[in-house]
Design an enzyme around this catalytic site. Structure first.
Site, PDB file in Angstrom:
ATOM      1  N   SER A   1      -2.125   1.550   7.936  1.00 60.56           N
ATOM      2  CA  SER A   1      -3.029   2.435   7.188  1.00 60.56           C
ATOM      3  C   SER A   1      -2.750   3.911   7.441  1.00 60.56           C
ATOM      4  O   SER A   1      -2.718   4.720   6.506  1.00 60.56           O
ATOM      5  CB  SER A   1      -4.489   2.128   7.520  1.00 60.56           C
ATOM      6  OG  SER A   1      -4.848   0.868   7.025  1.00 60.56           O
TER       7      SER A   1
ATOM      8  N   HIS B   1       2.262  15.313 -13.567  1.00 57.27           N
ATOM      9  CA  HIS B   1       1.292  16.328 -14.000  1.00 57.27           C
ATOM     10  C   HIS B   1       1.885  17.730 -13.931  1.00 57.27           C
ATOM     11  O   HIS B   1       1.532  18.599 -14.732  1.00 57.27           O
ATOM     12  CB  HIS B   1       0.024  16.267 -13.141  1.00 57.27           C
ATOM     13  CG  HIS B   1      -0.817  15.071 -13.407  1.00 57.27           C
ATOM     14  ND1 HIS B   1      -1.654  14.538 -12.459  1.00 57.27           N
ATOM     15  CD2 HIS B   1      -0.940  14.288 -14.507  1.00 57.27           C
ATOM     16  CE1 HIS B   1      -2.263  13.478 -12.969  1.00 57.27           C
ATOM     17  NE2 HIS B   1      -1.851  13.309 -14.211  1.00 57.27           N
TER      18      HIS B   1
ATOM     19  N   ASP C   1       0.429  15.035  -1.749  1.00 52.55           N
ATOM     20  CA  ASP C   1      -0.453  16.058  -2.327  1.00 52.55           C
ATOM     21  C   ASP C   1      -0.134  17.451  -1.797  1.00 52.55           C
ATOM     22  O   ASP C   1      -0.240  18.440  -2.524  1.00 52.55           O
ATOM     23  CB  ASP C   1      -1.920  15.704  -2.066  1.00 52.55           C
ATOM     24  CG  ASP C   1      -2.472  14.720  -3.076  1.00 52.55           C
ATOM     25  OD1 ASP C   1      -1.789  14.413  -4.078  1.00 52.55           O
ATOM     26  OD2 ASP C   1      -3.611  14.255  -2.875  1.00 52.55           O
TER      27      ASP C   1
ATOM     28  N   ARG D   1       1.289  12.853  -9.702  1.00 50.09           N
ATOM     29  CA  ARG D   1       1.106  14.296  -9.526  1.00 50.09           C
ATOM     30  C   ARG D   1       2.351  15.079  -9.965  1.00 50.09           C
ATOM     31  O   ARG D   1       2.224  16.128 -10.602  1.00 50.09           O
ATOM     32  CB  ARG D   1       0.757  14.630  -8.080  1.00 50.09           C
ATOM     33  CG  ARG D   1      -0.663  14.292  -7.719  1.00 50.09           C
ATOM     34  CD  ARG D   1      -1.649  15.147  -8.517  1.00 50.09           C
ATOM     35  NE  ARG D   1      -3.003  14.835  -8.125  1.00 50.09           N
ATOM     36  CZ  ARG D   1      -3.944  14.416  -8.952  1.00 50.09           C
ATOM     37  NH1 ARG D   1      -3.687  14.255 -10.237  1.00 50.09           N
ATOM     38  NH2 ARG D   1      -5.145  14.182  -8.514  1.00 50.09           N
TER      39      ARG D   1
ATOM     40  N   ARG E   1       0.817  -1.217   0.000  1.00 50.58           N
ATOM     41  CA  ARG E   1       0.000   0.000   0.000  1.00 50.58           C
ATOM     42  C   ARG E   1       0.848   1.264   0.000  1.00 50.58           C
ATOM     43  O   ARG E   1       0.458   2.287  -0.539  1.00 50.58           O
ATOM     44  CB  ARG E   1      -0.956  -0.015   1.196  1.00 50.58           C
ATOM     45  CG  ARG E   1      -2.099  -1.008   1.024  1.00 50.58           C
ATOM     46  CD  ARG E   1      -2.914  -1.176   2.304  1.00 50.58           C
ATOM     47  NE  ARG E   1      -3.205   0.072   2.959  1.00 50.58           N
ATOM     48  CZ  ARG E   1      -4.427   0.630   3.045  1.00 50.58           C
ATOM     49  NH1 ARG E   1      -5.454   0.029   2.496  1.00 50.58           N
ATOM     50  NH2 ARG E   1      -4.601   1.758   3.688  1.00 50.58           N
TER      51      ARG E   1
END
Length: 188
Positions: free
Chosen positions: A152, A63, A163, A60, A49
């Protein structure tokens, strides 16, 4: 499970994420951003994960116009002394990841690391480390346990910090949404 339990779990998870993110050193994020700005191509590595979270960060940065590659991708070029290897490793000691990092260092590449364990093998190799103070299923059993399963909280934090770094770089580079969208997939 009733709606009350669902709402309570939503509050607990959101609170954990917020608490974890606010404990990340802004200087470590700036150090990582400096490496991103100053290096050539970016290579990304993570397993499980954590690998999914680092792939989102890779996308990103692509991008934003950076050359970004998955370590084991079919179109991955050779790493050089001008490049950056971005690694996600909760423990910082995962053997496969350590082996790749050693190879990258031998070619002169810089290493940026997301981890819970800055004193790990990878932590000692990294040029920039973002420590995420989240419980790990292997390192912090029993203390400061998360309400969530396994790692997690760490993986979610990597995704969000990726981000946040992207947002900061977008603002710094004064990129307009139209320019960023030109690098977005169009075979959808």
């Amino acid at each position: 499970m009733d709606n009350k339990n669902i709402a309570e779990n939503e509050r607990k998870v959101a609170a954990e994420i917020f608490d974890t993110l606010t404990r990340i050193d802004p200087g470590a994020i700036e150090s990582a951003m400096k490496l991103i700005r100053e290096t050539g191509r970016k290579f990304f590595l993570g397993l499980g994960r954590g690998g999914l979270a680092v792939k989102a960060f890779e996308m990103r940065l692509f991008h934003l116009g950076f050359q970004a590659f998955e370590v084991w991708g079919i179109n991955t070029p050779p790493v050089t002394e001008n490049d950056l290897l971005v690694i996600v490793s909760c423990s910082g000691n995962t053997e496969t990841t350590v082996n790749i990092a050693e190879k990258a260092k031998a070619y002169g590449a810089k290493i940026m690391l997301f981890t819970t364990n800055p004193d790990s093998v990878l932590g000692r190799m990294a040029d920039s480390t973002i420590q995420i103070q989240a419980p790990s299923m292997k390192l912090h059993e029993g203390k400061d346990a998360s309400v969530q399963l396994m790692n997690s909280l760490f993986e979610q934090s990597v995704f969000i910090i990726g981000d946040i770094i992207t947002l900061c770089l977008t603002q710094e580079m004064r990129l307009e949404p139209e320019k960023i969208e030109k690098n977005h997939a169009n075979l959808e």
